[in-house]
Design a protein around this motif. Structure first.
Motif, PDB file in Angstrom:
ATOM      1  N   UNK A 169       0.833  -1.198   0.000  1.00 39.10           N
ATOM      2  CA  UNK A 169       0.000   0.000   0.000  1.00 39.10           C
ATOM      3  C   UNK A 169       0.867   1.247   0.000  1.00 39.10           C
ATOM      4  N   UNK A 170       0.512   2.156  -0.874  1.00 29.80           N
ATOM      5  CA  UNK A 170       1.257   3.408  -0.987  1.00 29.80           C
ATOM      6  C   UNK A 170       0.279   4.569  -1.033  1.00 29.80           C
ATOM      7  N   UNK A 171       0.638   5.631  -0.335  1.00 34.05           N
ATOM      8  CA  UNK A 171      -0.186   6.824  -0.305  1.00 34.05           C
ATOM      9  C   UNK A 171       0.683   8.016  -0.681  1.00 34.05           C
ATOM     10  N   UNK A 172       0.168   8.834  -1.585  1.00 35.82           N
ATOM     11  CA  UNK A 172       0.875  10.036  -2.018  1.00 35.82           C
ATOM     12  C   UNK A 172      -0.018  11.249  -1.769  1.00 35.82           C
ATOM     13  N   UNK A 173       0.555  12.283  -1.181  1.00 37.29           N
ATOM     14  CA  UNK A 173      -0.179  13.517  -0.935  1.00 37.29           C
ATOM     15  C   UNK A 173       0.631  14.678  -1.493  1.00 37.29           C
ATOM     16  N   UNK A 174       0.023  15.454  -2.402  1.00 34.97           N
ATOM     17  CA  UNK A 174       0.747  16.615  -2.899  1.00 34.97           C
ATOM     18  C   UNK A 174       0.397  16.958  -4.328  1.00 34.97           C
ATOM     19  N   UNK A 175       1.299  17.646  -4.980  1.00 37.35           N
ATOM     20  CA  UNK A 175       1.126  18.103  -6.359  1.00 37.35           C
ATOM     21  C   UNK A 175       1.770  17.087  -7.293  1.00 37.35           C
ATOM     22  N   UNK A 176       0.954  16.460  -8.121  1.00 38.78           N
ATOM     23  CA  UNK A 176       1.444  15.380  -8.974  1.00 38.78           C
ATOM     24  C   UNK A 176       0.709  15.379 -10.309  1.00 38.78           C
ATOM     25  N   UNK A 177       1.208  14.598 -11.240  1.00 44.16           N
ATOM     26  CA  UNK A 177       0.496  14.374 -12.494  1.00 44.16           C
ATOM     27  C   UNK A 177      -0.734  13.507 -12.229  1.00 44.16           C
ATOM     28  N   UNK A 178      -1.738  13.700 -13.064  1.00 38.98           N
ATOM     29  CA  UNK A 178      -2.974  12.948 -12.907  1.00 38.98           C
ATOM     30  C   UNK A 178      -2.749  11.493 -13.291  1.00 38.98           C
ATOM     31  N   UNK A 179      -3.291  10.616 -12.500  1.00 41.93           N
ATOM     32  CA  UNK A 179      -3.181   9.181 -12.776  1.00 41.93           C
ATOM     33  C   UNK A 179      -4.173   8.818 -13.869  1.00 41.93           C
ATOM     34  N   UNK A 180      -3.655   8.419 -15.012  1.00 43.40           N
ATOM     35  CA  UNK A 180      -4.534   7.987 -16.104  1.00 43.40           C
ATOM     36  C   UNK A 180      -3.692   7.449 -17.237  1.00 43.40           C
ATOM     37  N   UNK A 181      -4.020   6.284 -17.752  1.00 46.30           N
ATOM     38  CA  UNK A 181      -3.459   5.774 -18.995  1.00 46.30           C
ATOM     39  C   UNK A 181      -1.950   5.604 -18.971  1.00 46.30           C
ATOM     40  N   UNK A 182      -1.413   5.428 -20.184  1.00 42.62           N
ATOM     41  CA  UNK A 182       0.033   5.305 -20.346  1.00 42.62           C
ATOM     42  C   UNK A 182       0.633   6.702 -20.183  1.00 42.62           C
ATOM     43  N   UNK A 202      -0.377  20.051 -16.412  1.00 44.52           N
ATOM     44  CA  UNK A 202      -1.628  19.654 -15.762  1.00 44.52           C
ATOM     45  C   UNK A 202      -1.427  18.942 -14.434  1.00 44.52           C
ATOM     46  N   UNK A 203      -0.378  19.298 -13.722  1.00 46.47           N
ATOM     47  CA  UNK A 203      -0.229  18.738 -12.385  1.00 46.47           C
ATOM     48  C   UNK A 203      -1.346  19.260 -11.483  1.00 46.47           C
ATOM     49  N   UNK A 204      -1.671  18.487 -10.471  1.00 51.56           N
ATOM     50  CA  UNK A 204      -2.801  18.837  -9.627  1.00 51.56           C
ATOM     51  C   UNK A 204      -2.524  18.455  -8.178  1.00 51.56           C
ATOM     52  N   UNK A 205      -3.115  19.199  -7.258  1.00 48.45           N
ATOM     53  CA  UNK A 205      -2.993  18.884  -5.839  1.00 48.45           C
ATOM     54  C   UNK A 205      -3.987  17.773  -5.523  1.00 48.45           C
ATOM     55  N   UNK A 206      -3.521  16.726  -4.864  1.00 47.50           N
ATOM     56  CA  UNK A 206      -4.447  15.661  -4.540  1.00 47.50           C
ATOM     57  C   UNK A 206      -3.812  14.542  -3.766  1.00 47.50           C
ATOM     58  N   UNK A 207      -4.553  13.461  -3.691  1.00 43.83           N
ATOM     59  CA  UNK A 207      -4.112  12.279  -2.961  1.00 43.83           C
ATOM     60  C   UNK A 207      -4.234  11.068  -3.866  1.00 43.83           C
ATOM     61  N   UNK A 208      -3.208  10.239  -3.836  1.00 42.43           N
ATOM     62  CA  UNK A 208      -3.205   9.010  -4.636  1.00 42.43           C
ATOM     63  C   UNK A 208      -3.033   7.819  -3.704  1.00 42.43           C
ATOM     64  N   UNK A 209      -3.929   6.873  -3.831  1.00 46.81           N
ATOM     65  CA  UNK A 209      -3.746   5.587  -3.165  1.00 46.81           C
ATOM     66  C   UNK A 209      -3.359   4.566  -4.219  1.00 46.81           C
ATOM     67  N   UNK A 210      -2.267   3.855  -3.981  1.00 43.04           N
ATOM     68  CA  UNK A 210      -1.717   2.927  -4.970  1.00 43.04           C
ATOM     69  C   UNK A 210      -1.505   1.580  -4.309  1.00 43.04           C
ATOM     70  N   UNK A 211      -2.162   0.553  -4.836  1.00 48.58           N
ATOM     71  CA  UNK A 211      -2.007  -0.805  -4.324  1.00 48.58           C
ATOM     72  C   UNK A 211      -1.240  -1.624  -5.347  1.00 48.58           C
ATOM     73  N   UNK A 212      -0.209  -2.309  -4.897  1.00 49.96           N
ATOM     74  CA  UNK A 212       0.635  -3.068  -5.823  1.00 49.96           C
ATOM     75  C   UNK A 212       0.736  -4.513  -5.367  1.00 49.96           C
ATOM     76  N   UNK A 213       0.415  -5.406  -6.270  1.00 47.07           N
ATOM     77  CA  UNK A 213       0.619  -6.831  -6.044  1.00 47.07           C
ATOM     78  C   UNK A 213       1.642  -7.323  -7.071  1.00 47.07           C
ATOM     79  N   UNK A 214       1.959  -8.583  -7.013  1.00 48.06           N
ATOM     80  CA  UNK A 214       3.017  -9.133  -7.882  1.00 48.06           C
ATOM     81  C   UNK A 214       2.726  -8.878  -9.352  1.00 48.06           C
ATOM     82  N   UNK A 215       1.496  -9.152  -9.774  1.00 45.23           N
ATOM     83  CA  UNK A 215       1.213  -8.995 -11.192  1.00 45.23           C
ATOM     84  C   UNK A 215       0.009  -8.104 -11.464  1.00 45.23           C
ATOM     85  N   UNK A 216      -0.367  -7.300 -10.516  1.00 45.26           N
ATOM     86  CA  UNK A 216      -1.395  -6.300 -10.797  1.00 45.26           C
ATOM     87  C   UNK A 216      -1.258  -5.133  -9.827  1.00 45.26           C
TER      88      UNK A 216
END
Lengths: 385, 208
Positions: A169-182, A202-216
């Protein structure tokens, strides 16, 4: 042996763009090489070492020098031990030469300062699960800036706090690029510009939750807009992205985006596929649907985009690249089909150096009437320190 | 590199550029080719379908007044290729059936011409020189002959309309990527040489 060296060494991170094409080397997930698990931004220790020892050409090094030695010597100040383990500074410079109407009588050539970034990543613990990263970028003067008396300046371009917990589990808080596509670095791409998710502006202030498993892996992004635009112009919304590795070096993904401000609302959904079909070679494709609603004009257009990219290493550090893109902003027989063909070379002649040459053709297919093709030749130089 | 034979008022600078770029690409591929050992050879028939497009120059003549505009052809191609060998080098003929529609006019400055979208059919025959760069990557380049049949509407009896040429020649480069044992992805980029401009095509091929 290479893996042991990578784990042993402490390096200065490099600011770099992400290259999802590197699935051809077996690197499917961006978190492998970047502090930002979605890609782009500073490279972590492993990413920097990988770049030097596997991807960039070693033409300028003696044959007796091993790849591990090349990796060991590519720190910010040469010897990586010169930098404390918790500090990873970075600098990046990118310049673009753009020649329109290539080889025609009315050809024009201009040079653009595309990027001057600097910053640092601070590791809050030794395993690097908690970091604070800051990148300032050069923003050139715009007309509206000069009217308001503003000057060209460096602004915070990306800054975030990253927390990793329970391994996946990963959490990001701050100014980042929008999560979408390649995560396509080309800000003029039909897969980025109509959707207003370019990596340039198009960077934006926000929060990203990122879940990573072995193959997804899957990510959710909630954001409230770019801090440098007026409140009414801020695009606020949410996005979701998931990728699944269903075979070795083959990944499929799905993305969804919804964002709006006072005058515009954008919905987009995308499907992507990345395939590392040979060592260093990859195929990427993305298809998407977009609804672009003008709130003030009470009009809605439903369109689509498509891109396919092939990346073939001709030799270590020298890659042949083709990119085909298509965009149609309205499912209407009279709406134009915009096509873009890009043929070129993506070269890494040495660690920390990237050179690109592209020949770009644009053609608009209309329902009635013809038009001239446009031809552009581009040369880019990127230096990452 | 200059191809003096093809320089002339019929061949746009774009086509000249294409030919130079394609030859440069071919040279760079040879210069960076890694191993020289022969790859196991086999024969293959490849049936492909593609989406293609090219642009033609449309000449408008009305007495002493001349003008020009553009016609853009796009459509679906069905291609049959006989890959004669899968050693490092090979020669492959390909016959294609083309069908689609063309949109012309609208860009002339003196004479007005805006016909409706017009259907066409055509044939293309190409001899490709193939270079197998790696087990899954094939670069090709070669000349071709293009025939297309189209009749643009012209309601102005005083004006003649000539688009490109019914018979034309092409030089097309191709990148073929083997997705698996049966399917290829193919990208074509090249030039239609006389009173015409760049040709491109994107498609999938099935080998049997």
């Amino acid at each position: 042996m290479k893996t042991a060296v990578y784990l042993f060494l402490i390096f200065v991170s490099l600011q770099a763009w992400s290259y999802p094409e590197f699935i051809g080397y077996g690197y499917s997930s961006c978190v492998t090489c970047h502090y930002n698990g979605q890609g782009s931004g500073p490279l972590n220790d492993y990413g920097r070492a990988l770049w030097s020892a596997e991807i960039a050409s070693r033409s300028f090094y003696a044959a007796t020098k091993t790849d591990e030695q090349i990796a060991e010597g590519s720190g910010f100040f040469g010897d990586p031990n010169n930098t404390p383990w918790w500090l990873r500074p970075h600098i990046k410079y990118r310049n673009l030469m753009n020649q329109t109407s290539f080889r025609a009588a009315n050809s024009q050539s201009k040079t653009y300062l595309m990027q001057v970034d600097w910053g640092a990543t601070l590791l809050l613990n030794e395993d690097g699960t908690h970091v604070v990263s800051y990148t300032a970028g050069y923003f050139p003067l715009k007309v509206e800036d000069s009217e308001k008396g503003r000057m060209s300046r460096f602004l915070g371009k990306e800054y975030y706090y990253r927390a990793g917990f329970a391994e996946n589990h990963w959490l990001y808080l701050g100014l980042m690029d929008i999560v979408f596509g390649i995560r396509n670095i080309d800000h003029t791409s039909y897969a980025r510009q109509p959707q207003r998710i370019t990596l340039k502006n198009d960077q934006t202030i926000g929060a990203v939750y990122h879940f990573i498993e072995t193959n997804w892996e899957a990510s959710i992004h909630s954001f409230v807009g770019n801090p440098y635009v007026d409140e009414d112009a801020k695009m606020k919304g949410n996005s979701f992205k998931a990728e699944y590795e269903f075979a070795e070096k083959q990944r499929g993904g799905f993305s969804y985006l919804i964002q709006k401000n006072k005058t515009q609302k954008i919905d987009a959904v995308g499907l992507e596929y990345r395939y590392g079909f040979e060592k260093g070679a990859s195929l990427m494709t993305e298809f998407g649907l977009i609804t672009d609603e003008s709130i003030t004009l009470l009009s809605t257009k439903k369109g689509s985009w498509f891109l396919i990219e092939a990346w073939v290493p001709l030799a270590r550090g020298y890659n042949f690249r083709t990119l085909v893109e298509r965009y149609n902003n309205d499912f209407n027989p009279n709406a134009d089909d915009l096509w873009k063909w890009d043929v070129g070379m993506m070269m890494f002649p040495a660690p920390r150096l990237e050179v690109r040459l592209d020949l770009l053709q644009k053609r608009t297919l209309k329902n009635t009437g013809g038009s001239d093709d446009s031809w552009t030749f581009q040369g880019q130089v990127h230096v990452s320190l | 590199m200059t191809l003096g034979l093809f320089r002339g008022r019929f061949m746009s600078h774009f086509n000249q550029l294409f030919i130079r770029v394609l030859f440069l690409l071919a040279f760079s591929i040879l210069a960076h080719a890694a191993e020289t050992k022969q790859v196991a050879s086999s024969s293959a028939n490849i049936f492909s379908i593609s989406y293609f497009s090219w642009t033609e120059k449309v000449l408008l003549d009305q007495g002493p007044i001349s003008d020009n505009t553009r016609a853009q052809f796009s459509g679906t191609g069905l291609h049959f290729e006989r890959a004669s060998s899968w050693s490092r080098w090979a020669i492959s003929p390909e016959l294609s059936f083309l069908t689609g529609a063309a949109a012309a006019g609208g860009t002339s400055s003196i004479l007005s011409y805006s016909p409706p979208r017009t259907s066409f059919v055509g044939l293309h025959f190409q001899i490709k020189s193939d270079f197998r760069f790696s087990p899954r990557v094939l670069f090709s380049i070669g000349p071709g002959v293009l025939y297309r049949k189209i009749s643009f509407e012209n309601t102005n009896a005083a004006m003649s309309v000539t688009s490109g040429s019914d018979f034309n020649t092409t030089v097309l480069g191709e990148l073929k990527i083997r997705l698996n044992s049966n399917w290829d992805l193919r990208q074509q980029l090249g030039a239609v040489l006389f009173n015409a401009y760049a040709y491109w095509g994107l498609g999938l091929g099935y080998r049997f």
